[in-house]
Design a protein around this motif. Structure first.
Motif, short mmCIF file in Angstrom:
data_model
loop_
_atom_site.label_atom_id
_atom_site.label_comp_id
_atom_site.label_asym_id
_atom_site.label_seq_id
_atom_site.Cartn_x
_atom_site.Cartn_y
_atom_site.Cartn_z
N UNK A 107 0.83 -1.21 0.00
CA UNK A 107 0.00 0.00 0.00
C UNK A 107 0.86 1.26 0.00
N UNK A 108 1.96 1.23 0.74
CA UNK A 108 2.86 2.38 0.76
C UNK A 108 3.49 2.63 -0.60
N UNK A 109 3.77 1.56 -1.34
CA UNK A 109 4.33 1.72 -2.68
C UNK A 109 3.31 2.35 -3.62
N UNK A 110 2.05 1.96 -3.48
CA UNK A 110 0.99 2.59 -4.27
C UNK A 110 0.88 4.07 -3.92
N UNK A 111 0.94 4.39 -2.63
CA UNK A 111 0.83 5.78 -2.21
C UNK A 111 1.98 6.62 -2.78
N UNK A 112 3.18 6.06 -2.76
CA UNK A 112 4.34 6.76 -3.32
C UNK A 112 4.16 6.98 -4.81
N UNK A 113 3.63 5.98 -5.50
CA UNK A 113 3.41 6.11 -6.94
C UNK A 113 2.39 7.19 -7.25
N UNK A 114 1.27 7.19 -6.52
CA UNK A 114 0.23 8.20 -6.74
C UNK A 114 0.78 9.60 -6.47
N UNK A 115 1.55 9.73 -5.40
CA UNK A 115 2.09 11.03 -5.04
C UNK A 115 3.07 11.53 -6.11
#
Length: 214
Positions: free
Chosen positions: A195-203
Motif C-alpha cells: 500500500x505504501x508503494x501505491x501511495x508513493x506512486x500516486x504522489x
C-alpha cells in the motif's frame, strides 16, 4: 513501467479450533502433508502430487482441501489415484483463518500448479512459515529463490517424488527455507508495504501532473 506486486496480510489470526474441526470430521490423525486450492482442477496439478507420493510409497496422511464437485471427471481421477493411500479430501475450507491454520500444522505444502498468475495462495502459505514444494513456473520463480522454497520441474511427477524424498530427509533445511521465505513476505509482500508503494506512486504521479497543486 512500475511493477507493484500482490500483497497479503501477514497478521492473520489463525483459527486452530475451526481447523481441528475439519481434521476431526475427516478422521485425520497425526502429521500430514497438505494441498489446497479454491477449485480442484487439472491445472492446479494435484494429480502430480498424488503420482509422486505413490512413487515413493508415502504412507502418511495427505490432506486435500478445495471445491471438487464442479469437475466430476477430474474428481473421479483423483479418487482413483488415491486408492491405497491415506488421502483425506476435506472439501472447501471457507475460512482463510482456518485454512492457514491447516497450512501451519502441515509438514509440507504442495503448490503444484501448472500455470498461475502471481499466486496469493503461495504468498499466504509462505507467510505462515510452512515449508513449500512448488512447481518451477516463472510466476513462482519470480517471487522466491531456491533457498526459500524447494522447486520441482513443472508437470514432472518423477522429479517431484525426488524432491519430496529430499525434503523428508532434510527437514531442518526445509524449515530454514521456510523461515527465509516468511521473511521475504514480511519485507516485500506485506499488504501495508505494498500500500505504501501505491501511495508513493500516486504522489509522484500527482507531482508530475500538477506540481503546483502538490
Amino acid at each position: 513501467v512500475m511493477f507493484i506486486p500482490n500483497g497479503v496480510d501477514t497478521e492473520v489470526h489463525l483459527d486452530f479450533d475451526r481447523a481441528s474441526q475439519f481434521l476431526e470430521k475427516n478422521s485425520v490423525n497425526g502429521p500430514f502433508v497438505f494441498f489446497a486450492a479454491r477449485r480442484i482442477m487439472g491445472t492446479k496439478g494435484c494429480h502430480h502430487m498424488l503420482k509422486a507420493l505413490k512413487k515413493v510409497n508415502y504412507q502418511g496422511n495427505v490432506v486435500i482441501a478445495g471445491d471438487m464437485p464442479q469437475l466430476p471427471a477430474y474428481t473421479k481421477q483423483l479418487e482413483e489415484m488415491s486408492k491405497g493411500m491415506n488421502v483425506h479430501f476435506i472439501g472447501y475450507v471457507d475460512s482463510k483463518e482456518a485454512l492457514l491454520a491447516l497450512v501451519d500444522q502441515s509438514e509440507v505444502f504442495f503448490f503444484t500448479s501448472e500455470t498461475e498468475g502471481m499466486s496469493i495462495m503461495l504468498l499466504e502459505v509462505a507467510s505462515v512459515g510452512t515449508p513449500v514444494i512448488c512447481s518451477d513456473i516463472p510466476e513462482n520463480t519470480a517471487v522466491f529463490d531456491e533457498d526459500e522454497v524447494l522447486y520441482f520441474t513443472n508437470k514432472d511427477a518423477d522429479d517431484l517424488a525426488e524432491k519430496f524424498t529430499w525434503a523428508q530427509a532434510n527437514r531442518e533445511e526445509m524449515a530454514n527455507k521456510a523461515a527465509r521465505a516468511k521473511l521475504r513476505i514480511s519485507k516485500q509482500y506485506d499488504r501495508m508495504a505494498v500500500a505504501e508503494r501505491y501511495a508513493e506512486l500516486y504522489e509522484s504521479t500527482a507531482k508530475i501532473a500538477s506540481p503546483d497543486l502538490v
